[in-house]
Write a protein that holds these residues in place. Structure first.
Motif, mmCIF file in Angstrom:
data_model
loop_
_atom_site.group_PDB
_atom_site.id
_atom_site.type_symbol
_atom_site.label_atom_id
_atom_site.label_comp_id
_atom_site.label_asym_id
_atom_site.label_seq_id
_atom_site.Cartn_x
_atom_site.Cartn_y
_atom_site.Cartn_z
ATOM 1 N N LEU A 11 0.845 -1.198 0.000
ATOM 2 C CA LEU A 11 0.000 0.000 0.000
ATOM 3 C C LEU A 11 0.875 1.242 0.000
ATOM 4 O O LEU A 11 1.710 1.419 0.882
ATOM 5 N N LYS A 12 0.689 2.097 -1.004
ATOM 6 C CA LYS A 12 1.420 3.369 -1.038
ATOM 7 C C LYS A 12 0.487 4.470 -0.547
ATOM 8 O O LYS A 12 -0.551 4.730 -1.140
ATOM 9 N N LEU A 13 0.871 5.086 0.569
ATOM 10 C CA LEU A 13 0.068 6.179 1.112
ATOM 11 C C LEU A 13 0.708 7.512 0.739
ATOM 12 O O LEU A 13 1.916 7.706 0.931
ATOM 13 N N SER A 14 -0.097 8.420 0.259
ATOM 14 C CA SER A 14 0.395 9.738 -0.124
ATOM 15 C C SER A 14 0.893 10.497 1.101
ATOM 16 O O SER A 14 0.197 10.585 2.115
ATOM 17 N N GLY A 15 2.102 11.031 1.007
ATOM 18 C CA GLY A 15 2.607 11.868 2.097
ATOM 19 C C GLY A 15 1.812 13.156 2.159
ATOM 20 O O GLY A 15 1.394 13.611 3.235
ATOM 21 N N LEU A 159 -1.174 -0.864 -4.262
ATOM 22 C CA LEU A 159 -2.364 -0.034 -4.095
ATOM 23 C C LEU A 159 -1.923 1.398 -3.835
ATOM 24 O O LEU A 159 -1.323 1.684 -2.797
ATOM 25 N N LYS A 160 -2.168 2.278 -4.794
ATOM 26 C CA LYS A 160 -1.769 3.679 -4.603
ATOM 27 C C LYS A 160 -2.960 4.483 -4.104
ATOM 28 O O LYS A 160 -3.890 4.801 -4.848
ATOM 29 N N ALA A 161 -2.906 4.826 -2.806
ATOM 30 C CA ALA A 161 -3.970 5.630 -2.192
ATOM 31 C C ALA A 161 -3.577 7.089 -2.293
ATOM 32 O O ALA A 161 -2.589 7.525 -1.707
ATOM 33 N N THR A 162 -4.330 7.850 -3.069
ATOM 34 C CA THR A 162 -3.931 9.237 -3.346
ATOM 35 C C THR A 162 -5.129 10.184 -3.273
ATOM 36 O O THR A 162 -6.200 9.791 -2.819
ATOM 37 N N LYS A 163 -4.894 11.428 -3.698
ATOM 38 C CA LYS A 163 -5.953 12.426 -3.510
ATOM 39 C C LYS A 163 -7.035 12.371 -4.571
ATOM 40 O O LYS A 163 -8.076 12.979 -4.433
ATOM 41 N N VAL A 164 -6.778 11.649 -5.661
ATOM 42 C CA VAL A 164 -7.789 11.507 -6.711
ATOM 43 C C VAL A 164 -8.307 10.070 -6.707
ATOM 44 O O VAL A 164 -7.647 9.183 -6.177
ATOM 45 N N ASP A 165 -9.485 9.845 -7.316
ATOM 46 C CA ASP A 165 -10.101 8.519 -7.186
ATOM 47 C C ASP A 165 -9.792 7.587 -8.352
ATOM 48 O O ASP A 165 -10.536 6.652 -8.617
ATOM 49 N N GLY A 166 -8.685 7.866 -9.049
ATOM 50 C CA GLY A 166 -8.288 6.973 -10.131
ATOM 51 C C GLY A 166 -7.408 7.686 -11.130
ATOM 52 O O GLY A 166 -6.993 8.825 -10.898
ATOM 53 N N VAL A 167 -7.134 7.005 -12.243
ATOM 54 C CA VAL A 167 -6.325 7.599 -13.310
ATOM 55 C C VAL A 167 -7.270 8.258 -14.310
ATOM 56 O O VAL A 167 -8.232 7.636 -14.761
ATOM 57 N N TYR A 168 -6.998 9.512 -14.618
ATOM 58 C CA TYR A 168 -7.839 10.284 -15.535
ATOM 59 C C TYR A 168 -7.096 10.553 -16.850
ATOM 60 O O TYR A 168 -5.869 10.430 -16.909
ATOM 61 N N SER A 169 -7.868 10.952 -17.858
ATOM 62 C CA SER A 169 -7.276 11.247 -19.169
ATOM 63 C C SER A 169 -6.345 12.463 -19.106
ATOM 64 O O SER A 169 -5.510 12.666 -19.977
ATOM 65 N N ALA A 170 -6.517 13.284 -18.058
ATOM 66 C CA ALA A 170 -5.629 14.429 -17.795
ATOM 67 C C ALA A 170 -5.721 14.698 -16.296
ATOM 68 O O ALA A 170 -6.580 14.114 -15.622
ATOM 69 N N ASP A 171 -4.864 15.570 -15.773
ATOM 70 C CA ASP A 171 -4.911 15.855 -14.330
ATOM 71 C C ASP A 171 -6.279 16.462 -13.965
ATOM 72 O O ASP A 171 -6.592 17.574 -14.384
ATOM 73 N N PRO A 172 -7.117 15.720 -13.208
ATOM 74 C CA PRO A 172 -8.477 16.211 -12.913
ATOM 75 C C PRO A 172 -8.485 17.495 -12.068
ATOM 76 O O PRO A 172 -9.479 18.211 -12.053
ATOM 77 N N ASN A 173 -7.363 17.766 -11.396
ATOM 78 C CA ASN A 173 -7.291 19.000 -10.616
ATOM 79 C C ASN A 173 -7.044 20.219 -11.501
ATOM 80 O O ASN A 173 -7.204 21.357 -11.066
ATOM 81 N N LYS A 174 -6.629 19.965 -12.739
ATOM 82 C CA LYS A 174 -6.361 21.076 -13.660
ATOM 83 C C LYS A 174 -7.358 21.112 -14.805
ATOM 84 O O LYS A 174 -7.643 22.169 -15.355
ATOM 85 N N LEU A 194 0.545 10.165 -18.423
ATOM 86 C CA LEU A 194 -0.381 10.419 -17.321
ATOM 87 C C LEU A 194 0.437 10.536 -16.034
ATOM 88 O O LEU A 194 1.184 9.628 -15.678
ATOM 89 N N GLN A 195 0.308 11.680 -15.379
ATOM 90 C CA GLN A 195 1.246 12.048 -14.309
ATOM 91 C C GLN A 195 0.866 11.537 -12.919
ATOM 92 O O GLN A 195 1.479 11.923 -11.943
ATOM 93 N N VAL A 196 -0.140 10.697 -12.847
ATOM 94 C CA VAL A 196 -0.591 10.254 -11.527
ATOM 95 C C VAL A 196 0.496 9.448 -10.797
ATOM 96 O O VAL A 196 0.556 9.422 -9.566
ATOM 97 N N MET A 197 1.369 8.806 -11.580
ATOM 98 C CA MET A 197 2.549 8.119 -11.027
ATOM 99 C C MET A 197 3.684 8.380 -11.986
ATOM 100 O O MET A 197 3.450 8.638 -13.168
HETATM 101 N N1 LIG Z 1 -3.917 11.587 -15.484
HETATM 102 C C1 LIG Z 1 -4.046 11.800 -14.185
HETATM 103 N N2 LIG Z 1 -4.974 11.098 -13.477
HETATM 104 C C2 LIG Z 1 -5.092 11.272 -12.144
HETATM 105 N N3 LIG Z 1 -4.322 12.155 -11.432
HETATM 106 C C3 LIG Z 1 -3.406 12.876 -12.084
HETATM 107 C C4 LIG Z 1 -3.211 12.736 -13.487
HETATM 108 N N4 LIG Z 1 -2.213 13.580 -13.861
HETATM 109 C C5 LIG Z 1 -1.792 14.199 -12.766
HETATM 110 N N5 LIG Z 1 -2.495 13.809 -11.688
HETATM 111 C C6 LIG Z 1 -2.237 14.321 -10.337
HETATM 112 O O1 LIG Z 1 -1.427 13.348 -9.664
HETATM 113 C C7 LIG Z 1 -1.673 13.466 -8.279
HETATM 114 C C8 LIG Z 1 -1.213 12.202 -7.579
HETATM 115 O O2 LIG Z 1 0.177 12.083 -7.648
HETATM 116 P P1 LIG Z 1 1.199 12.606 -6.544
HETATM 117 O O3 LIG Z 1 1.195 14.094 -6.487
HETATM 118 O O4 LIG Z 1 2.494 11.904 -6.769
HETATM 119 O O5 LIG Z 1 0.470 12.109 -5.242
HETATM 120 P P2 LIG Z 1 0.964 11.285 -3.991
HETATM 121 O O6 LIG Z 1 1.101 12.337 -2.941
HETATM 122 O O7 LIG Z 1 -0.177 10.356 -3.781
HETATM 123 O O8 LIG Z 1 2.249 10.585 -4.347
HETATM 124 C C9 LIG Z 1 -3.163 13.701 -8.190
HETATM 125 O O9 LIG Z 1 -3.526 14.411 -7.032
HETATM 126 C C10 LIG Z 1 -3.483 14.504 -9.459
HETATM 127 O O10 LIG Z 1 -3.614 15.889 -9.199
#
Ligand SMILES: Nc1ncnc2c1ncn2[C@@H]1O[C@H](COP(=O)(O)OP(=O)(O)O)[C@@H](O)[C@H]1O
Ligand SMILES: O=c1ccn([C@@H]2O[C@H](COP(=O)(O)OP(=O)(O)O)[C@@H](O)[C@H]2O)c(=O)[nH]1
Length: 238
Positions: A11-15, A159-174, A194-197
């Protein structure tokens, strides 16, 4: 009784999520809630290893590190993950869960070093193992540490537990028009940038055929649903 879909998980917990609504550091209510979620799934009998990030305290690439030598800043980031790991283990102790912190950098007066057979032994004894200090190397992230340790301990999934609820086609926060994938291949995630990881973590998991589930750390019950194999978050697969 509900049966977990996995025997052993990483389990990877977001810092960064540890801050809760604070601007910095560890929010007490947030860490207690995370521990409650972990306690619930530990009760199901799944072996749990955890990698926690450090972004709530320090990140090598943060504006606060501007002008610093990158490697030095990254070592500071790794030390931040050690602090989070100690806080997490202590919060677990307070609710009666036994956790062991193992560090990738030598800091023996504080935590024991990472020794793979010892980590495996703890897991077999149903102790929760918290891997601190990421990979122990600058220029990497705790996501890559999760991929690496997950591979080393033979976890069935990261399991990557993060601030978004999955992988999106682009950063959902932007981008509010971004849509969520229910599953996606490693190659697609890498080529679409995709920058989620980070790509290093994706590539390592792809090569080791270790699937990743990205899900929300904020949504109540999400971790348990993931552990029970229910439809939650995004599965990244080969
Ligand atoms: N395609 C994407 N789908 C989901 N999240 C994305 C995507 N691109 C960028 N992000 C961003 O990546 C963040 C998660 O990565 P990261 O900042 O490394 O979090 P963590 O603190 O969990 O390591 C999300 O909060 C979201 O804003
Ligand atoms: O193997 C590693 C893991 C982490 N870090 C440093 O530690 C910081 C905190 O980790 P991360 O950003 O992955 O934490 P999170 O995104 O989960 O808050 C990173 O920015 C890096 O500076 C590093 O240098 N090597």
């Amino acid at each position: 009784m509900t049966k977990p879909a996995y025997k052993r998980v990483l389990l990877k917990l977001s810092g960064e999520a540890l801050m809760g609504d604070d601007a910095y550091g560890i929010n007490r209510a947030t860490i207690e809630r995370m521990v409650a979620d972990v306690a619930e799934v530990a009760k199901l009998g799944v072996e749990l290893a955890i990698v926690i990030g450090g972004g709530n305290i320090f990140r090598g690439v943060a504006p606060g590190a501007q002008g610093m030598d990158r490697a030095t800043a990254d070592y500071m980031g790794m030390l931040a993950t050690v602090m989070n790991s100690l806080a997490l283990a202590d919060a677990m102790r307070q609710v009666g869960i036994t956790a062991r912190v193992m560090s990738a950098i030598s800091i023996e007066q504080v935590v024991e070093p990472y020794v793979r057979p010892k980590a495996l032994q703890y897991l077999e004894e149903d102790k929760i193992v918290i891997f601190a200090a990421g990979t122990g190397n600058p220029f990497f992230t705790t996501d890559t540490a999760a991929a690496l340790r997950g591979s080393e301990i033979g976890a069935e999934i990261v399991l990557k537990a993060t601030k978004v609820d999955g992988v999106y086609s682009a950063d959902p926060n932007k981008d509010p028009t971004a849509t969520r994938y229910s599953h996606i291949t490693f190659d697609e995630a890498i080529t679409k940038h995709l920058q989620v990881m980070d790509a290093t973590a994706f590539a390592l998991c792809r090569d080791q055929k270790l699937p990743i589930k990205v899900f929300s750390i904020i949504k109540p019950g999400a971790l348990k649903r993931v552990i029970l194999g229910e439809d939650e978050g995004t599965l990244v697969h080969v």
